[in-house]
Scaffold this motif. Structure first.
Motif, PDB file in Angstrom:
ATOM      1  N   VAL A  52      32.022  38.698  34.420  1.00  0.00           N
ATOM      2  CA  VAL A  52      33.367  38.385  34.901  1.00  0.00           C
ATOM      3  C   VAL A  52      34.398  38.684  33.830  1.00  0.00           C
ATOM      4  CG1 VAL A  52      34.865  36.583  35.821  1.00  0.00           C
ATOM      5  CG2 VAL A  52      32.445  36.648  36.467  1.00  0.00           C
ATOM      6  N   PHE A  53      34.080  38.314  32.580  1.00  0.00           N
ATOM      7  CA  PHE A  53      35.001  38.633  31.486  1.00  0.00           C
ATOM      8  C   PHE A  53      35.223  40.136  31.379  1.00  0.00           C
ATOM      9  CE2 PHE A  53      33.762  34.447  29.391  1.00  0.00           C
ATOM     10  CZ  PHE A  53      35.019  33.883  29.569  1.00  0.00           C
ATOM     11  N   ALA A  54      34.175  40.925  31.624  1.00  0.00           N
ATOM     12  CA  ALA A  54      34.303  42.380  31.537  1.00  0.00           C
ATOM     13  C   ALA A  54      35.235  42.914  32.620  1.00  0.00           C
ATOM     14  CB  ALA A  54      32.932  43.034  31.657  1.00  0.00           C
ATOM     15  N   ILE A  55      35.110  42.393  33.851  1.00  0.00           N
ATOM     16  CA  ILE A  55      36.007  42.811  34.937  1.00  0.00           C
ATOM     17  C   ILE A  55      37.455  42.468  34.595  1.00  0.00           C
ATOM     18  CG2 ILE A  55      36.671  42.415  37.333  1.00  0.00           C
ATOM     19  CD1 ILE A  55      33.785  41.930  37.998  1.00  0.00           C
ATOM     20  N   LEU A  56      37.661  41.211  34.175  1.00  0.00           N
ATOM     21  CA  LEU A  56      39.018  40.776  33.856  1.00  0.00           C
ATOM     22  C   LEU A  56      39.590  41.561  32.680  1.00  0.00           C
ATOM     23  CD1 LEU A  56      38.564  36.906  34.233  1.00  0.00           C
ATOM     24  CD2 LEU A  56      39.634  38.491  35.840  1.00  0.00           C
ATOM     25  N   GLY A  57      38.738  41.799  31.649  1.00  0.00           N
ATOM     26  CA  GLY A  57      39.206  42.551  30.495  1.00  0.00           C
ATOM     27  C   GLY A  57      39.593  43.966  30.864  1.00  0.00           C
ATOM     28  N   GLY A  58      38.769  44.626  31.674  1.00  0.00           N
ATOM     29  CA  GLY A  58      39.096  45.975  32.115  1.00  0.00           C
ATOM     30  C   GLY A  58      40.363  46.014  32.941  1.00  0.00           C
ATOM     31  N   THR A  59      40.540  45.002  33.810  1.00  0.00           N
ATOM     32  CA  THR A  59      41.743  44.945  34.642  1.00  0.00           C
ATOM     33  C   THR A  59      42.999  44.768  33.795  1.00  0.00           C
ATOM     34  OG1 THR A  59      40.460  43.984  36.462  1.00  0.00           O
ATOM     35  CG2 THR A  59      42.851  43.726  36.550  1.00  0.00           C
ATOM     36  N   VAL A  60      42.915  43.893  32.791  1.00  0.00           N
ATOM     37  CA  VAL A  60      44.071  43.677  31.902  1.00  0.00           C
ATOM     38  C   VAL A  60      44.414  44.957  31.154  1.00  0.00           C
ATOM     39  CG1 VAL A  60      44.865  42.457  29.844  1.00  0.00           C
ATOM     40  CG2 VAL A  60      43.679  41.202  31.651  1.00  0.00           C
ATOM     41  N   ARG A  62      43.739  48.056  32.013  1.00  0.00           N
ATOM     42  CA  ARG A  62      44.261  49.066  32.945  1.00  0.00           C
ATOM     43  C   ARG A  62      45.682  48.755  33.377  1.00  0.00           C
ATOM     44  NH1 ARG A  62      46.454  52.206  35.366  1.00  0.00           N
ATOM     45  NH2 ARG A  62      45.779  53.615  37.021  1.00  0.00           N
ATOM     46  N   THR A  63      46.019  47.491  33.509  1.00  0.00           N
ATOM     47  CA  THR A  63      47.359  47.110  33.930  1.00  0.00           C
ATOM     48  C   THR A  63      48.382  47.344  32.818  1.00  0.00           C
ATOM     49  OG1 THR A  63      46.441  45.442  35.434  1.00  0.00           O
ATOM     50  CG2 THR A  63      48.760  45.226  34.850  1.00  0.00           C
ATOM     51  N   LEU A  64      47.970  47.106  31.564  1.00  0.00           N
ATOM     52  CA  LEU A  64      48.878  47.271  30.430  1.00  0.00           C
ATOM     53  C   LEU A  64      48.918  48.695  29.898  1.00  0.00           C
ATOM     54  CD1 LEU A  64      48.004  44.026  28.415  1.00  0.00           C
ATOM     55  CD2 LEU A  64      49.921  44.394  29.986  1.00  0.00           C
ATOM     56  N   TRP A  65      47.829  49.434  30.126  1.00  0.00           N
ATOM     57  CA  TRP A  65      47.731  50.783  29.553  1.00  0.00           C
ATOM     58  C   TRP A  65      46.841  51.648  30.435  1.00  0.00           C
ATOM     59  CZ3 TRP A  65      43.008  52.518  26.934  1.00  0.00           C
ATOM     60  CH2 TRP A  65      43.117  53.804  26.391  1.00  0.00           C
ATOM     61  N   THR A  66      47.311  52.836  30.754  1.00  0.00           N
ATOM     62  CA  THR A  66      46.520  53.754  31.564  1.00  0.00           C
ATOM     63  C   THR A  66      45.749  54.703  30.653  1.00  0.00           C
ATOM     64  OG1 THR A  66      48.162  53.697  33.347  1.00  0.00           O
ATOM     65  CG2 THR A  66      46.582  55.524  33.361  1.00  0.00           C
ATOM     66  N   ASP A 315      44.423  48.615  38.999  1.00  0.00           N
ATOM     67  CA  ASP A 315      45.779  48.516  38.471  1.00  0.00           C
ATOM     68  C   ASP A 315      46.576  47.580  39.368  1.00  0.00           C
ATOM     69  OD1 ASP A 315      48.264  48.787  37.369  1.00  0.00           O
ATOM     70  OD2 ASP A 315      48.494  50.919  37.807  1.00  0.00           O
ATOM     71  N   LEU A 316      46.876  46.387  38.850  1.00  0.00           N
ATOM     72  CA  LEU A 316      47.600  45.405  39.666  1.00  0.00           C
ATOM     73  C   LEU A 316      48.977  45.914  40.081  1.00  0.00           C
ATOM     74  CD1 LEU A 316      46.694  42.127  37.730  1.00  0.00           C
ATOM     75  CD2 LEU A 316      45.620  43.080  39.776  1.00  0.00           C
ATOM     76  N   GLY A 317      49.517  46.849  39.319  1.00  0.00           N
ATOM     77  CA  GLY A 317      50.818  47.417  39.675  1.00  0.00           C
ATOM     78  C   GLY A 317      50.782  48.205  40.967  1.00  0.00           C
ATOM     79  N   GLN A 318      49.569  48.649  41.386  1.00  0.00           N
ATOM     80  CA  GLN A 318      49.458  49.422  42.616  1.00  0.00           C
ATOM     81  C   GLN A 318      49.728  48.580  43.858  1.00  0.00           C
ATOM     82  OE1 GLN A 318      48.887  52.729  43.079  1.00  0.00           O
ATOM     83  NE2 GLN A 318      49.120  52.949  40.869  1.00  0.00           N
TER      84      GLN A 318
END
Length: 350
Positions: A52-60, A62-66, A315-318
């Motif tokens: 779960v930490f890996a999913i959240l870390g990857g999401t953060v 991706r959201t802050l940096w592409t 990407d939460l921005g999507q």
């Protein structure tokens, strides 16, 4: 006279292309393991797994940096190939409890659930005003295996890029939300490990997400959840074949363009075949007990890497780019699937 430099081997070139993305996923995975270790030291128990930490870390991230193009191939490799290897290896440790639970009633129930979810997803989407093409994509993504189903069916029905992007964007984000909330909901509903595994396999979009949702609960939940999910994945072949057949029949009537050919076997993933082969080998005594420990370690590490890659694809921005009707259609479809799955597991002899 100087000789021309020798070209790099194909293997070395491939490694060089994959390395940046794989190392990025590895860095996120190491951080996830560090957070789990710190949690266990501080609280005495790992309430949130490294997955779960890996999913959240990857999401953060991706959201802050592409990540640039240099990372793309390695991220795809980590999220697809490494995950497929992990799923295949799960077959070697398939327990007798999971096999016993996966009897004829469960398999029949899963098939019936897929058919009902397809019809319901399509109907809800049409009622909300989505086009027939978009409705098919939403229904297939919800009922079978998320983005993979959407991409496969889109290639057959020749969906346009906007429909594909809209259906995939929110599906990816909603899939992660389901992974994070399903264990909590299951705890509230007081489901045992077998019923929870079946529920996760019936509800969660993608195979890696099933692993993320079930590994914290226990090995039987993971094995049964994966088995149920793979049954749903296998439904992709007949569905794509049927979509191609319908399009071909319409083409013969002059109401659509030429339909591409589709083969059911084209959509039977290699790792599904490997999973079944290893499960059979295990049942015949071909996989020694001493090998199960190392196999589980390798499976877990590969899964965490793939979870980091999964997060990097969100990407939460999507969310801002997804239409309200498409968002409502996907959300209502997954809620209906969850309710139907819960009712089914409550009435099955598990």
């Amino acid at each position: 006279m100087l000789s021309a430099p020798r070209p790099r081997s194909a293997v070395f070139s491939t490694i060089a292309e994959l390395a940046p993305g794989v190392l990025l996923c590895g860095a996120i995975s190491l951080l996830a393991y560090a957070l789990q270790w710190g949690e266990e030291r501080l609280l005495g128990h790992g309430y949130v797994e490294a997955l779960v930490f890996a999913i959240l870390g990857g999401t953060v991230v991706r959201t802050l940096w592409t990540p640039g193009r240099a990372y793309a191939k390695g991220i795809v490799f980590s999220g697809k190939t490494l995950l497929e290897i992990a799923v295949m290896l799960l077959g070697a440790s398939l327990s007798s409890a999971a096999l016993a639970a996966a009897g004829a009633p469960l398999l029949a129930g899963v098939i019936g659930l897929v058919v009902l979810a397809l019809a319901l997803g399509y109907g809800v989407s049409r009622l909300l005003g989505l086009s027939p093409t978009m409705s098919v994509l939403v229904a297939c993504g919800n009922a079978i295996c998320g983005n993979s189903a959407i991409a496969a069916v889109a290639s057959v029905i020749e969906a346009d890029a906007e429909d594909i992007a809209s259906s995939i964007a929110f599906t990816a984000i909603l899939g992660v939300i389901v992974v994070l909330t399903l264990p909590v909901a299951a705890a509230v509903l007081q489901l045992n490990e077998v019923r929870y595994g079946a529920l996760a396999g019936m509800t969660v979009y993608a195979v890696p997400q099933v692993l993320a949702a079930t590994v914290p609960v226990g090995p039987v939940a993971t094995q049964l959840g994966t088995l149920v999910k793979l049954v749903r994945v296998l439904a992709l072949g007949p569905v794509v074949f049927g979509a191609a057949l319908v399009r071909r029949l319409r083409a013969n009537d002059g109401s659509a363009g030429p339909a591409p050919r589709a083969s059911v076997w084209r959509f039977v993933p290699w790792f599904v075949v490997g999973f079944v082969a290893l499960a059979v080998l295990r049942s015949l005594g071909g996989v020694p007990d001493a090998a199960l420990g190392p196999i589980r370690v390798v499976t877990t590490v590969l899964t965490v890497l793939s979870m980091a890659a999964l997060g990097l694809g969100v990407d939460l921005g999507q969310l801002r780019k997804v239409g309200a009707r498409a968002t409502a259609a996907v959300t209502l479809s997954i809620l209906a699937l969850a309710v139907m799955s819960y009712i089914l597991v409550q009435h099955l002899p598990l």
